[in-house]
Design an enzyme around this catalytic site. Structure first.
Site, PDB file in Angstrom:
ATOM      1  N   CYS A  47       0.813  -1.226   0.000  1.00  0.00           N
ATOM      2  CA  CYS A  47       0.000   0.000   0.000  1.00  0.00           C
ATOM      3  C   CYS A  47       0.846   1.276   0.000  1.00  0.00           C
ATOM      4  CB  CYS A  47      -0.946   0.003   1.188  1.00  0.00           C
ATOM      5  SG  CYS A  47      -1.921  -1.502   1.287  1.00  0.00           S
ATOM      6  N   HIS A  53      -3.506   6.776   3.177  1.00  0.00           N
ATOM      7  CA  HIS A  53      -3.882   5.537   2.491  1.00  0.00           C
ATOM      8  C   HIS A  53      -5.243   5.100   3.020  1.00  0.00           C
ATOM      9  CE1 HIS A  53      -4.179   1.527   1.127  1.00  0.00           C
ATOM     10  NE2 HIS A  53      -3.907   0.979   2.306  1.00  0.00           N
ATOM     11  N   ASN A  65     -10.147  -0.785   0.133  1.00  0.00           N
ATOM     12  CA  ASN A  65      -8.695  -0.619   0.173  1.00  0.00           C
ATOM     13  C   ASN A  65      -8.108  -1.114  -1.151  1.00  0.00           C
ATOM     14  OD1 ASN A  65      -5.943  -0.974   0.539  1.00  0.00           O
ATOM     15  ND2 ASN A  65      -6.125  -1.749   2.630  1.00  0.00           N
TER      16      ASN A  65
HETATM   17  N1  COA Z   1     -18.245  -9.426   9.340  1.00  0.00           N
HETATM   18  C1  COA Z   1     -18.644  -9.727  10.579  1.00  0.00           C
HETATM   19  N2  COA Z   1     -17.788 -10.018  11.569  1.00  0.00           N
HETATM   20  C2  COA Z   1     -16.480 -10.010  11.274  1.00  0.00           C
HETATM   21  C3  COA Z   1     -15.996  -9.708   9.996  1.00  0.00           C
HETATM   22  C4  COA Z   1     -16.934  -9.418   8.996  1.00  0.00           C
HETATM   23  N3  COA Z   1     -16.580  -9.102   7.735  1.00  0.00           N
HETATM   24  N4  COA Z   1     -14.635  -9.770  10.009  1.00  0.00           N
HETATM   25  C5  COA Z   1     -14.278 -10.113  11.245  1.00  0.00           C
HETATM   26  N5  COA Z   1     -15.391 -10.259  12.014  1.00  0.00           N
HETATM   27  C6  COA Z   1     -15.464 -10.605  13.439  1.00  0.00           C
HETATM   28  C7  COA Z   1     -14.264 -11.414  13.897  1.00  0.00           C
HETATM   29  O1  COA Z   1     -14.445 -12.770  13.606  1.00  0.00           O
HETATM   30  C8  COA Z   1     -14.285 -11.117  15.386  1.00  0.00           C
HETATM   31  O2  COA Z   1     -15.259 -11.923  15.978  1.00  0.00           O
HETATM   32  P1  COA Z   1     -15.004 -12.572  17.433  1.00  0.00           P
HETATM   33  O3  COA Z   1     -14.867 -11.395  18.363  1.00  0.00           O
HETATM   34  O4  COA Z   1     -16.231 -13.376  17.647  1.00  0.00           O
HETATM   35  O5  COA Z   1     -13.739 -13.353  17.310  1.00  0.00           O
HETATM   36  C9  COA Z   1     -14.794  -9.672  15.456  1.00  0.00           C
HETATM   37  O6  COA Z   1     -15.429  -9.406  14.201  1.00  0.00           O
HETATM   38  C10 COA Z   1     -13.694  -8.661  15.685  1.00  0.00           C
HETATM   39  O7  COA Z   1     -12.629  -8.927  14.770  1.00  0.00           O
HETATM   40  P2  COA Z   1     -11.388  -7.976  14.668  1.00  0.00           P
HETATM   41  O8  COA Z   1     -10.431  -8.515  13.661  1.00  0.00           O
HETATM   42  O9  COA Z   1     -10.878  -7.687  16.028  1.00  0.00           O
HETATM   43  O10 COA Z   1     -12.109  -6.665  14.086  1.00  0.00           O
HETATM   44  P3  COA Z   1     -11.500  -5.224  13.884  1.00  0.00           P
HETATM   45  O11 COA Z   1     -12.359  -4.250  14.562  1.00  0.00           O
HETATM   46  O12 COA Z   1     -10.035  -5.181  14.159  1.00  0.00           O
HETATM   47  O13 COA Z   1     -11.727  -4.978  12.333  1.00  0.00           O
HETATM   48  C11 COA Z   1     -10.392  -4.966  10.327  1.00  0.00           C
HETATM   49  C12 COA Z   1     -11.076  -5.809  11.384  1.00  0.00           C
HETATM   50  C13 COA Z   1      -9.662  -5.858   9.369  1.00  0.00           C
HETATM   51  C14 COA Z   1     -11.450  -4.173   9.617  1.00  0.00           C
HETATM   52  C15 COA Z   1      -9.400  -4.005  11.022  1.00  0.00           C
HETATM   53  O14 COA Z   1      -8.625  -4.711  11.956  1.00  0.00           O
HETATM   54  C16 COA Z   1      -8.470  -3.306  10.083  1.00  0.00           C
HETATM   55  O15 COA Z   1      -8.867  -2.531   9.260  1.00  0.00           O
HETATM   56  N6  COA Z   1      -7.134  -3.540  10.254  1.00  0.00           N
HETATM   57  C17 COA Z   1      -6.088  -2.891   9.547  1.00  0.00           C
HETATM   58  C18 COA Z   1      -6.018  -3.292   8.135  1.00  0.00           C
HETATM   59  C19 COA Z   1      -4.779  -2.701   7.526  1.00  0.00           C
HETATM   60  O16 COA Z   1      -4.369  -1.633   7.879  1.00  0.00           O
HETATM   61  N7  COA Z   1      -4.137  -3.418   6.639  1.00  0.00           N
HETATM   62  C20 COA Z   1      -2.827  -3.073   6.181  1.00  0.00           C
HETATM   63  C21 COA Z   1      -2.806  -1.950   5.285  1.00  0.00           C
HETATM   64  S1  COA Z   1      -3.470  -2.407   3.780  1.00  0.00           S
END
Ligand code: COA
Length: 328
Positions: A115, A255, A285
């Protein structure tokens, strides 16, 4: 060439017509529009159709940027295609784009910094223009990430989209153009976002393909914190180096990884939310394409004016991160 700055002379963007909405994803995995919107800010993302490939969109974005920069493709000395989703292993997508554009005098290559690829590319182009090794440079960010997304993994498939953005850089006069750049990486965080299969370490066999070894795997939660801290730190560095304050910035394009990351970085930097640009709702993204797509949208919408201080910041797999400060 001592006092030459490199500035952006033209921008462009392109993406597939195909769109995958949150409602579509609700039919594919156990997710909801409410979860995706509240946790990421994403409402839809573009998805390439079968038969479409990365350079198609890169070329369209690049043509627009070249036209707006009012240069001839033969004047381009440097062509960088930032991508982690190239058309093929050999040759580089940069060389394929070069041929399509008729930019036969350019040194063309791909740059893999996920990214952060576009900002890594701007940094290289800036250096080559400032040192007189290039007059015009074309920097493209182009990705078809949906080809590497596992549509049974709800934690990644709702995030990524396809698209391309491009910028032509050239020498500018006075105090305009790129004022400071910083690029960084830390391979210790590799396994927070990676695709193990498809390279020389784990070639694609029928078994590894069936196991989805080529799909992106992400520890989103851990990346989130590193992303916020890294982008804010590096943005602060380019401001400090040039003596500007966050208040001086007229447009901030981070980004587009997650609306909550954008909000947290803006908050950390104490920039006014009015100057922060976000298009994640429409594109998801798009990795290296996200900043140039956003920049082109800002140009088209009149959100950036001559003399404005523009701050760009990125974070991506590797992990990689960077910031660029420029006067438009
Ligand atoms: N729909 C519903 N539930 C979902 C889901 C979806 N699409 N994706 C994950 N979950 C659930 C998980 O299973 C978890 O459930 P649990 O608590 O029962 O285990 C819960 O939601 C929380 O998951 P978590 O991964 O902690 O969520 P989050 O708030 O961190 O959001 C992202 C996930 C990926 C959106 C977030 O972490 C993110 O954007 N991270 C950074 C990404 C990034 O910067 N990438 C690199 C640059 S490209």
């Amino acid at each position: 060439m001592a006092n030459v700055n490199a500035g952006i002379l033209g921008t462009g963007r392109a993406y597939p017509e195909g769109v995958l909405t949150n409602a579509d994803l609700e039919q594919m995995v156990d997710t909801s529009d409410e979860w995706i919107t509240s946790r990421t800010g994403i409402k839809q993302r573009h998805k390439a159709a079968e038969g479409e490939y990365t350079s198609m969109f890169a070329v369209r974005a690049a043509r627009q940027a070249i036209e707006r920069a009012k240069i001839d493709p033969l004047e381009i000395d440097l062509l960088i295609c930032a991508t982690v989703t190239p058309d093929q292993v050999l040759p580089s997508t940069g060389c394929i784009i070069q041929t399509e554009l008729g930019a036969h005098k350019a040194a063309a290559f791909d740059l893999a910094a996920a990214c952060s690829g576009f900002l890594f590319g701007l940094t290289l182009a800036n250096t080559m223009i400032k040192t007189g090794q290039a007059r015009y440079a074309l920097v493209i960010g182009a990705e078809l990430l949906t080809r590497y997304v596992d549509y049974t993994d709800r934690s990644t498939c709702v995030i990524f989209g396809d698209g391309a953005g491009a910028a032509v850089l050239g020498p500018v006069e006075g105090e305009r153009g790129i004022l400071a750049t910083r690029i960084r990486s830390d391979g210790r965080y590799t396994e927070q976002l990676f695709a193990p299969g498809g390279g020389t370490r784990m070639g694609l066999t029928p078994e590894s393909f069936a196991a989805g070894a080529h799909f992106y795997k992400m520890r989103g939660n851990e990346l989130f914190k590193v992303a916020v801290r890294s982008m804010a730190d590096v943005a602060r560095e380019v401001l400090e180096e040039t003596g500007y304050k966050a208040d001086d910035v007229k447009l901030f394009i981070p980004h587009q990884a997650n609306q909550r990351i954008t909000d947290a970085v803006a908050n950390n930097l104490k920039v006014d939310s009015q100057i922060v640009y976000s298009n994640i709702a429409m594109h998801g993204n798009t990795s290296s394409a996200s900043i140039p797509i956003a920049l082109d949208e800002c140009v088209e919408m009149g959100r950036v004016h001559d003399g404005d201080l523009v701050l760009l910041a990125s974070f991506g797999g590797g992990v990689t991160w960077g910031a660029v400060l420029m006067r438009w």
